[in-house]
Design an enzyme around this catalytic site. Structure first.
Site, PDB file in Angstrom:
ATOM      1  N   THR A   6      -4.501  10.636   8.961  1.00  0.00           N
ATOM      2  CA  THR A   6      -5.432  10.866   7.854  1.00  0.00           C
ATOM      3  C   THR A   6      -5.382   9.778   6.792  1.00  0.00           C
ATOM      4  O   THR A   6      -6.275   9.714   5.931  1.00  0.00           O
ATOM      5  CB  THR A   6      -5.091  12.184   7.132  1.00  0.00           C
ATOM      6  N   ARG A  46     -10.789  -2.085 -20.219  1.00  0.00           N
ATOM      7  CA  ARG A  46     -10.400  -0.678 -20.393  1.00  0.00           C
ATOM      8  C   ARG A  46      -9.735  -0.130 -19.131  1.00  0.00           C
ATOM      9  O   ARG A  46      -8.890   0.764 -19.203  1.00  0.00           O
ATOM     10  CB  ARG A  46     -11.618   0.175 -20.775  1.00  0.00           C
ATOM     11  N   HIS A  47     -10.110  -0.684 -17.979  1.00  0.00           N
ATOM     12  CA  HIS A  47      -9.477  -0.247 -16.729  1.00  0.00           C
ATOM     13  C   HIS A  47      -8.021  -0.692 -16.685  1.00  0.00           C
ATOM     14  O   HIS A  47      -7.153   0.025 -16.180  1.00  0.00           O
ATOM     15  CB  HIS A  47     -10.243  -0.790 -15.523  1.00  0.00           C
ATOM     16  N   VAL A  54      -3.123   9.939   4.598  1.00  0.00           N
ATOM     17  CA  VAL A  54      -2.485  10.621   3.455  1.00  0.00           C
ATOM     18  C   VAL A  54      -0.974  10.386   3.430  1.00  0.00           C
ATOM     19  O   VAL A  54      -0.429   9.893   2.439  1.00  0.00           O
ATOM     20  CB  VAL A  54      -2.797  12.136   3.478  1.00  0.00           C
ATOM     21  N   GLY A  55      -0.297  10.738   4.507  1.00  0.00           N
ATOM     22  CA  GLY A  55       1.166  10.633   4.505  1.00  0.00           C
ATOM     23  C   GLY A  55       1.643   9.214   4.258  1.00  0.00           C
ATOM     24  O   GLY A  55       2.559   8.967   3.464  1.00  0.00           O
ATOM     25  N   ASP A  92       1.286   4.472  12.047  1.00  0.00           N
ATOM     26  CA  ASP A  92       2.164   5.349  12.827  1.00  0.00           C
ATOM     27  C   ASP A  92       1.626   5.426  14.255  1.00  0.00           C
ATOM     28  O   ASP A  92       0.713   4.674  14.636  1.00  0.00           O
ATOM     29  CB  ASP A  92       2.339   6.716  12.152  1.00  0.00           C
ATOM     30  N   HIS A  93       2.167   6.356  15.053  1.00  0.00           N
ATOM     31  CA  HIS A  93       1.831   6.437  16.481  1.00  0.00           C
ATOM     32  C   HIS A  93       0.364   6.793  16.742  1.00  0.00           C
ATOM     33  O   HIS A  93      -0.179   6.467  17.785  1.00  0.00           O
ATOM     34  CB  HIS A  93       2.724   7.476  17.160  1.00  0.00           C
ATOM     35  N   CYS A 141      -2.632   5.944   9.269  1.00  0.00           N
ATOM     36  CA  CYS A 141      -1.991   7.009  10.046  1.00  0.00           C
ATOM     37  C   CYS A 141      -3.110   7.944  10.490  1.00  0.00           C
ATOM     38  O   CYS A 141      -4.261   7.517  10.611  1.00  0.00           O
ATOM     39  CB  CYS A 141      -0.874   7.701   9.274  1.00  0.00           C
ATOM     40  N   HIS A 198     -11.457  -0.782 -10.503  1.00  0.00           N
ATOM     41  CA  HIS A 198     -11.003   0.055 -11.621  1.00  0.00           C
ATOM     42  C   HIS A 198      -9.503   0.353 -11.589  1.00  0.00           C
ATOM     43  O   HIS A 198      -8.895   0.521 -12.644  1.00  0.00           O
ATOM     44  CB  HIS A 198     -11.746   1.400 -11.606  1.00  0.00           C
TER      45      HIS A 198
HETATM   46  C1  RB5 Z   1       0.970  12.588  12.688  1.00  0.00           C
HETATM   47  O1  RB5 Z   1       0.815  13.706  13.510  1.00  0.00           O
HETATM   48  C2  RB5 Z   1       0.211  12.806  11.389  1.00  0.00           C
HETATM   49  O2  RB5 Z   1       0.843  13.785  10.627  1.00  0.00           O
HETATM   50  C3  RB5 Z   1       0.109  11.508  10.621  1.00  0.00           C
HETATM   51  O3  RB5 Z   1      -0.538  10.548  11.398  1.00  0.00           O
HETATM   52  C4  RB5 Z   1      -0.661  11.544   9.309  1.00  0.00           C
HETATM   53  O4  RB5 Z   1      -1.918  12.131   9.477  1.00  0.00           O
HETATM   54  C5  RB5 Z   1       0.066  12.109   8.158  1.00  0.00           C
HETATM   55  O5  RB5 Z   1      -0.418  12.110   7.022  1.00  0.00           O
END
Ligand code: RB5
Length: 157
Positions: free
Chosen positions: A67, A132-133, A69-70, A8-9, A65, A98
């Site tokens: 984190t 098993r994995h 996560v998203g 992402d940005h 991105c 695994h």
């Molecule tokens: C963008 O501001 C931020 O939300 C994105 O890069 C990311 O961390 C989302 O999980």
């Protein structure tokens, strides 16, 4: 080997560095974007990379991105995708051995580019151990495909 990469940005610069790192290893890289530095929705890049991986167009994917996560959550909604957010190489290695991850993700706001390279390196060098994995990964696929897990119905909580 062919990989897809997306961001992402927040992660344009880190994406470019990791892309160059992969290409220096002789890996072909499909860059789904973005080059946008102001605002770009991470689900778009997460989906694009996941689609290429799930369709067998590439051997794996890298997503970045803020984190991790998203963008990994979005990728994991595509059937057949096992994407993992990593902030250190040990988890990256075990996620392949695994869990047979087919996408590795990390956060440009969380780790530096040298650590990101180590994470990618460990992940690329690792191989799924099966056995098993494999049985456990098959259970994840069963949940994905049916919304249920037979083993969970028969074992006592
Ligand atoms: C963008 O501001 C931020 O939300 C994105 O890069 C990311 O961390 C989302 O999980």
């Amino acid at each position: 080997m062919k990989l897809a990469i997306g961001n992402d940005h927040v992660a344009v610069d880190m994406k470019l560095e990791i892309k160059a790192f992969l290409e220096e290893k002789g890996i072909e890289v499909i860059d789904v974007g973005t080059g946008e530095r102001t605002s770009f929705p991470y689900p778009v890049s997460g989906y694009r990379v996941a689609r290429l991986v799930a369709d067998g167009e590439v051997d794996g994917g890298v997503l970045i991105c803020g984190t991790g996560v998203g963008i990994s959550l979005a990728a994991n909604k595509v059937p057949g995708i096992r994407a993992c957010v990593c902030s250190e190489p040990y988890t990256a290695k075990l996620s392949k051995q695994h869990n047979n991850t087919n996408i590795i993700a990390f956060g440009a706001r969380v780790i530096g580019v040298e650590l990101a390279k180590m994470i990618v390196e460990e992940w690329l060098n690792a191989e799924f151990l099966g056995g098993r994995h494999g049985t456990r990964v098959d259970m994840i696929t069963e949940i994905e495909q049916t919304g249920k897990l037979a083993e969970a119905e028969k074992t006592a909580p």
